[in-house]
Each structure stands twice: as C-alpha cells, then as structure tokens.
Design an enzyme around this catalytic site. Structure first.
Site, PDB file in Angstrom:
ATOM      1  N   ASN A  41       0.863  -1.196   0.000  1.00  0.00           N
ATOM      2  CA  ASN A  41       0.000   0.000   0.000  1.00  0.00           C
ATOM      3  C   ASN A  41       0.895   1.239   0.000  1.00  0.00           C
ATOM      4  OD1 ASN A  41       0.459   0.882   2.863  1.00  0.00           O
ATOM      5  ND2 ASN A  41      -0.355  -1.176   3.236  1.00  0.00           N
ATOM      6  N   ASP A  95      -5.101  -6.187   4.714  1.00  0.00           N
ATOM      7  CA  ASP A  95      -6.137  -7.041   5.297  1.00  0.00           C
ATOM      8  C   ASP A  95      -6.038  -8.474   4.785  1.00  0.00           C
ATOM      9  OD1 ASP A  95      -7.355  -5.191   6.993  1.00  0.00           O
ATOM     10  OD2 ASP A  95      -8.385  -4.252   5.304  1.00  0.00           O
ATOM     11  N   LYS A 101       9.615 -16.856  -9.599  1.00  0.00           N
ATOM     12  CA  LYS A 101       8.899 -15.762 -10.269  1.00  0.00           C
ATOM     13  C   LYS A 101       7.815 -16.328 -11.197  1.00  0.00           C
ATOM     14  CE  LYS A 101       9.614 -11.836 -13.279  1.00  0.00           C
ATOM     15  NZ  LYS A 101      10.497 -11.199 -14.239  1.00  0.00           N
ATOM     16  N   PHE A 145      -5.487   3.898  14.339  1.00  0.00           N
ATOM     17  CA  PHE A 145      -5.749   4.875  13.286  1.00  0.00           C
ATOM     18  C   PHE A 145      -6.918   4.362  12.459  1.00  0.00           C
ATOM     19  CE2 PHE A 145      -2.621   8.310  12.510  1.00  0.00           C
ATOM     20  CZ  PHE A 145      -1.819   8.115  13.625  1.00  0.00           C
ATOM     21  N   LYS A 180     -14.720   1.692  14.789  1.00  0.00           N
ATOM     22  CA  LYS A 180     -13.437   0.982  15.003  1.00  0.00           C
ATOM     23  C   LYS A 180     -12.958   1.154  16.445  1.00  0.00           C
ATOM     24  CE  LYS A 180     -11.744   0.796  10.297  1.00  0.00           C
ATOM     25  NZ  LYS A 180     -11.099   1.448   9.175  1.00  0.00           N
ATOM     26  N   LYS A 194     -12.652  -2.347  18.431  1.00  0.00           N
ATOM     27  CA  LYS A 194     -11.278  -2.803  18.709  1.00  0.00           C
ATOM     28  C   LYS A 194     -10.845  -2.495  20.139  1.00  0.00           C
ATOM     29  CE  LYS A 194     -10.029  -2.635  13.825  1.00  0.00           C
ATOM     30  NZ  LYS A 194      -8.947  -2.703  12.848  1.00  0.00           N
TER      31      LYS A 194
HETATM   32  O1  PMT Z   1       2.683   6.247   6.514  1.00  0.00           O
HETATM   33  P1  PMT Z   1       2.194   7.561   5.912  1.00  0.00           P
HETATM   34  O2  PMT Z   1       2.502   7.674   4.435  1.00  0.00           O
HETATM   35  O3  PMT Z   1       2.646   8.727   6.696  1.00  0.00           O
HETATM   36  O4  PMT Z   1       0.593   7.523   5.978  1.00  0.00           O
HETATM   37  C1  PMT Z   1      -0.043   7.571   7.217  1.00  0.00           C
HETATM   38  C2  PMT Z   1      -1.271   6.632   7.256  1.00  0.00           C
HETATM   39  C3  PMT Z   1      -2.326   7.139   6.289  1.00  0.00           C
HETATM   40  C4  PMT Z   1      -0.876   5.207   6.868  1.00  0.00           C
HETATM   41  C5  PMT Z   1      -1.783   6.653   8.745  1.00  0.00           C
HETATM   42  O5  PMT Z   1      -2.155   7.959   9.070  1.00  0.00           O
HETATM   43  C6  PMT Z   1      -2.968   5.710   8.936  1.00  0.00           C
HETATM   44  O6  PMT Z   1      -4.115   6.056   8.730  1.00  0.00           O
HETATM   45  N1  PMT Z   1      -2.689   4.439   9.359  1.00  0.00           N
HETATM   46  C7  PMT Z   1      -3.664   3.362   9.481  1.00  0.00           C
HETATM   47  C8  PMT Z   1      -3.950   2.767   8.143  1.00  0.00           C
HETATM   48  C9  PMT Z   1      -4.956   1.630   8.232  1.00  0.00           C
HETATM   49  O7  PMT Z   1      -4.588   0.483   8.064  1.00  0.00           O
HETATM   50  O8  PMT Z   1      -6.170   2.002   8.554  1.00  0.00           O
HETATM   51  P2  PMT Z   1      -7.445   0.980   8.685  1.00  0.00           P
HETATM   52  O9  PMT Z   1      -8.611   1.859   8.858  1.00  0.00           O
HETATM   53  O10 PMT Z   1      -7.435   0.010   7.557  1.00  0.00           O
HETATM   54  O11 PMT Z   1      -7.154   0.160  10.003  1.00  0.00           O
HETATM   55  C10 PMT Z   1      -7.601   0.586  11.291  1.00  0.00           C
HETATM   56  C11 PMT Z   1      -6.586   0.268  12.359  1.00  0.00           C
HETATM   57  O12 PMT Z   1      -6.399  -1.142  12.478  1.00  0.00           O
HETATM   58  C12 PMT Z   1      -5.210   0.843  12.076  1.00  0.00           C
HETATM   59  O13 PMT Z   1      -4.663   1.295  13.299  1.00  0.00           O
HETATM   60  C13 PMT Z   1      -4.435  -0.366  11.547  1.00  0.00           C
HETATM   61  O14 PMT Z   1      -3.058  -0.252  11.875  1.00  0.00           O
HETATM   62  C14 PMT Z   1      -5.078  -1.513  12.272  1.00  0.00           C
HETATM   63  N2  PMT Z   1      -5.100  -2.790  11.519  1.00  0.00           N
HETATM   64  C15 PMT Z   1      -5.719  -2.863  10.301  1.00  0.00           C
HETATM   65  C16 PMT Z   1      -5.783  -4.070   9.638  1.00  0.00           C
HETATM   66  C17 PMT Z   1      -5.205  -5.208  10.231  1.00  0.00           C
HETATM   67  N3  PMT Z   1      -5.228  -6.393   9.619  1.00  0.00           N
HETATM   68  N4  PMT Z   1      -4.610  -5.096  11.431  1.00  0.00           N
HETATM   69  C18 PMT Z   1      -4.553  -3.921  12.075  1.00  0.00           C
HETATM   70  O15 PMT Z   1      -3.999  -3.844  13.174  1.00  0.00           O
END
Ligand code: PMT
Length: 409
Positions: free
Chosen positions: A221, A290, A300, A335, A349, A353
């Site tokens: 990503n 995810d 490859k 986040f 969330k 969580k």
């Molecule tokens: O790294 P940069 O370029 O500075 O960009 C910053 C950012 C946009 C990546 C950051 O600000 C941000 O939003 N990070 C979280 C990205 C994310 O995965 O968001 P989400 O809404 O999909 O997930 C929610 C939360 O669950 C997040 O804290 C994530 O870390 C966590 N998660 C998600 C999926 C997963 N399988 N396990 C997790 O722990």
C-alpha cells in the site's frame, strides 16, 4: 495554517531561539559549520565562539558567514560595546552547544576551569548545555575523559554519545561527530521536550506491510511510514522509551528510538504482541494489508505460463483488534484511514477494537493520509468525546497525539 504550522512546514523549528555554539579544536570542527548553517536555516539566532585551536582548523570567517554574526575568539579583543561579551552571550543563550567538544574542553568544564572565551561563557550561562564529544577512540575511552563526562552529566549537561566509524586518525571506532540531524533532534528535545512520557514504554507501528506474491512481487500500500515515525520522534522528545516496529527501511531512525524491521502482517503481529504486555502505550499507525496470498510462489511467476492470473487471498489477522482483546491497562491507540463517513467509521473501530483513542484521517483529502508531509485528523476518545484538527504537518500531529495521550495516562 497558523504561523507555528508554517514554521514547522519549513522546518523553522528553532524560530525565536538564541543558540550559542562553541567550536573547539577537534578535526570535526568543519562539521560544526553544517550544524550552524542548519540551526540558522531552521530559524535560530546563532552566535559562535571558537577556541584558538579551532581557528587553526577552520576560519572564523566561515562561522561568521554562516551565523550572520561576528565570531568571538579572544576575550580581550574587539570589545565593541560596554556589556561584557562572555556574560552577554551567556545570558542571551536559550541553548549552549559545544560541538565538537574535545577531551580538553570536557576536562576544563568538568574541573571548573575558565581560561578562555568559550570555557568562561559556558561557565557563566544558565542555559541548558549540549556537549557533542568527538575525538580519537582511545581518548574517548580514557577513564579520565569518561569520569569528566559523568561529572558533566551529574551537573545537568546533556552529553551526546559519539558515533562509531572511520576516524580522522585513520582508525575506526567510537568518537565520530554525530550527524547534524541527530544533534538537532537532541537540541530540540532540550528546548521543547517537557518530559511528558518519562518512564513510559511506547510501541509504535509504522509504514505499509508487504505480502509476497512471489520472490519479486508483493501486495502493498502507499504508506510511507512518515506518520508513525513522526509520532516516534515526538514520543522520544518527551522522554518515552520508544520502539518502532517498522514496515519501511526508507526513513532515518529517530534519535533515541529503537527500531525493529518487519515486512508482512504476521511479522508485525508477532513483534507487536511480543512487546505489548510490557508497554504502557501501543500505537498502530501502520497500514496493514487485510489480506495475504494463500500461497507464495517460490519462483517468479511467468506471464508465458497463462493468459490470466488469479491469486487467491486469505484474511490477515487484525493486529489491533487482538491487542484490544488482551490489553490490561495499556493505553491503546488506533488509526482509521477512511475515504468517507470518517467519524462514523472511526467511532465504530474505536469501540469494536476496544481502543482508548483513535486518530481518523480522511485519506481522500488533499494534504492528508498516505505519503505526504501533512495530515488532517480527528481524534476520537473512549469517553465519546472528539477533537477535530486543521491541516498540519505530520511532525506537528505527532506532537499533538503524544500530548493527548500524556494528558490521559
Ligand atoms: O505512513 P504515511 O505515508 O505517513 O501515511 C499515514 C497513514 C495514512 C498510513 C496513517 O495515518 C494511517 O491512517 N494508518 C492506518 C492505516 C490503516 O490500516 O487504517 P485501517 O482503517 O485500515 O485500520 C484501522 C486500524 O487497524 C489501524 O490502526 C491499523 O493499523 C489496524 N489494523 C488494520 C488491519 C489489520 N489487519 N490489522 C490492524 O492492526
């Protein structure tokens, strides 16, 4: 955007601060030129004092040009105003940096000797003092030098650790002048840190996970890690013991931060889980894939083999959810990277969580989200309150997040 934000955008983080830099006669004296230049570019009013020995290695003209002020060397020359020069500079300083600091100046400061402009001024100042030793390894490791360094620390001076590497005496070891950025971080910590997280252990994830498809391709990503690294820098500035679990190797490791590099979601989960029980705060700023490929090709994948390609994916663990289930007093921050109904998704969330705080960013907005220097965030709290923030740099948001956590610990 307010003036403080603009200053941070231009990295004018030292705006309004008076910094006196003392340069002594080590071969690394020329590296202090870059330090002085950077301090000035970042807004500091910089005054330089050189020892006689330093002037044998680099001209005062260089430091005069870079600082924009006359350089002081001789206690008794060019007294241009009634104020006693060493007292005037000692009073003016918000921060006093001795860089490079030779064994000689360290010894003089530790013993209370004031026999030239620099040693006299540093003794007369009430400002915090940052000492940047740089010398031959054997000199640095000498028991007397080490005892003198301990003495300086005991009286409250900050003495940096020199770096290891090639030295001017054509040997290799500890004694190198640290990189300018590292010295600037230490200076910022002294000037702006409030010890908000002293004694607290923080783990922070940063960057985007990579799930291998074959040895050359992966599912990834756009996360650069900038947000997570900014939070780590802010936490270290507030004296936390910080570990970054980083999915990127592209960014410089912030001063005072321990880093553990990972690639995919399962590695990230393992490293976060391993540190979670022992931490006070965990922050998941990483963008976690995810899904991962159900099988990873060992060689490859060749396009000649098939006209179309179907890759089967399976769900990755939700790391943050797992931490929320097992938390016992840790402050857990997630986040949410959203493109619509940001607050609604964020609230969902936060609750599902079991978080204490959630930083929601609308990644569809210009200047927010992935791989940019700024972000636009709303912070949601467990007690159903929330705060919305205007666009600011990730550095600035990092400080806001740390401040908000510290208020709630
Ligand atoms: O790294 P940069 O370029 O500075 O960009 C910053 C950012 C946009 C990546 C950051 O600000 C941000 O939003 N990070 C979280 C990205 C994310 O995965 O968001 P989400 O809404 O999909 O997930 C929610 C939360 O669950 C997040 O804290 C994530 O870390 C966590 N998660 C998600 C999926 C997963 N399988 N396990 C997790 O722990």
């Amino acid at each position: 955007m307010n003036a403080a934000t603009e200053n941070r955008m231009q990295k004018r983080t030292f705006e309004g601060k008076h910094v006196v830099v003392g340069i002594t006669g080590g071969i690394a004296a020329y590296k202090a030129a870059e330090l002085v230049s950077q301090l000035r570019q970042r807004g500091a009013d910089v005054h330089c004092i050189m020892t006689e020995h330093a002037t044998k290695l680099i001209s005062p003209i260089t430091f005069g040009e870079l600082s924009g002020h006359d350089v002081t060397v001789d206690m008794f020359a060019n007294i241009s105003h009634w104020d006693v020069q060493h007292i005037a500079l000692a009073r003016l300083a918000d921060l006093f940096i001795v860089a490079p600091a030779t064994a000689n100046i360290i010894g003089k400061m530790a013993c209370g000797i004031a026999d030239d402009m620099l040693s006299t001024t540093v003794m007369a100042t009430k400002a915090p003092v940052l000492v940047v030793p740089a010398m031959n390894t054997n000199m640095y490791e000498n028991g007397i030098v080490q005892r003198n360094i301990r003495t300086l620390r005991e009286v409250g001076y900050t003495v940096m650790e020199p770096e290891e590497g090639h030295l001017a005496c054509n040997t290799s070891g500890k004694g190198r002048f640290p990189k300018t950025d590292v010295i600037l971080s230490a200076a910022e910590k002294i000037l702006f840190g409030k010890h908000l997280l002293q004694g607290k252990k923080i783990i922070i994830s940063a960057g985007g996970t990579q799930e291998n498809i074959d040895p050359v391709r992966y599912i990834g990503n756009r996360s650069s890690g900038k947000m997570g690294y900014a939070i780590a820098r802010a936490a270290a500035m507030e004296d936390a013991e910080v570990t970054l679990v980083s999915c990127t190797t592209e960014l410089p490791v912030p001063e005072g931060v321990t880093v553990c590099y990972v690639k995919n979601a399962r590695d990230l989960q393992r490293e976060m889980d391993a540190r979670f029980d022992d931490c006070d705060v965990a922050i998941m700023a990483a963008a976690v894939s995810d899904y991962r490929t159900k099988t990873e090709a060992t060689q490859k994948i060749k396009k000649e083999a098939c006209d179309s390609l179907t890759i089967e994916l399976e769900l990755n663990p939700d790391i943050l959810y797992g931490l929320g289930q097992k938390k016992k007093g840790q402050f857990l921050v997630g986040f949410a990277a959203e493109t619509n109904d940001v607050i609604e998704h964020g609230k969902e969330k936060l609750q599902r969580k079991n978080l204490d705080m959630l930083v929601a960013n609308d990644v569809s907005q210009k200047g927010a989200g992935f791989n940019v220097e700024t972000n636009i965030a709303s912070i949601l709290y467990k007690d159903h309150t929330m705060e919305q923030f205007p666009i600011m740099t990730k550095e600035e948001l990092g400080h806001v997040i740390i401040q908000k956590i510290a208020e709630r610990l």
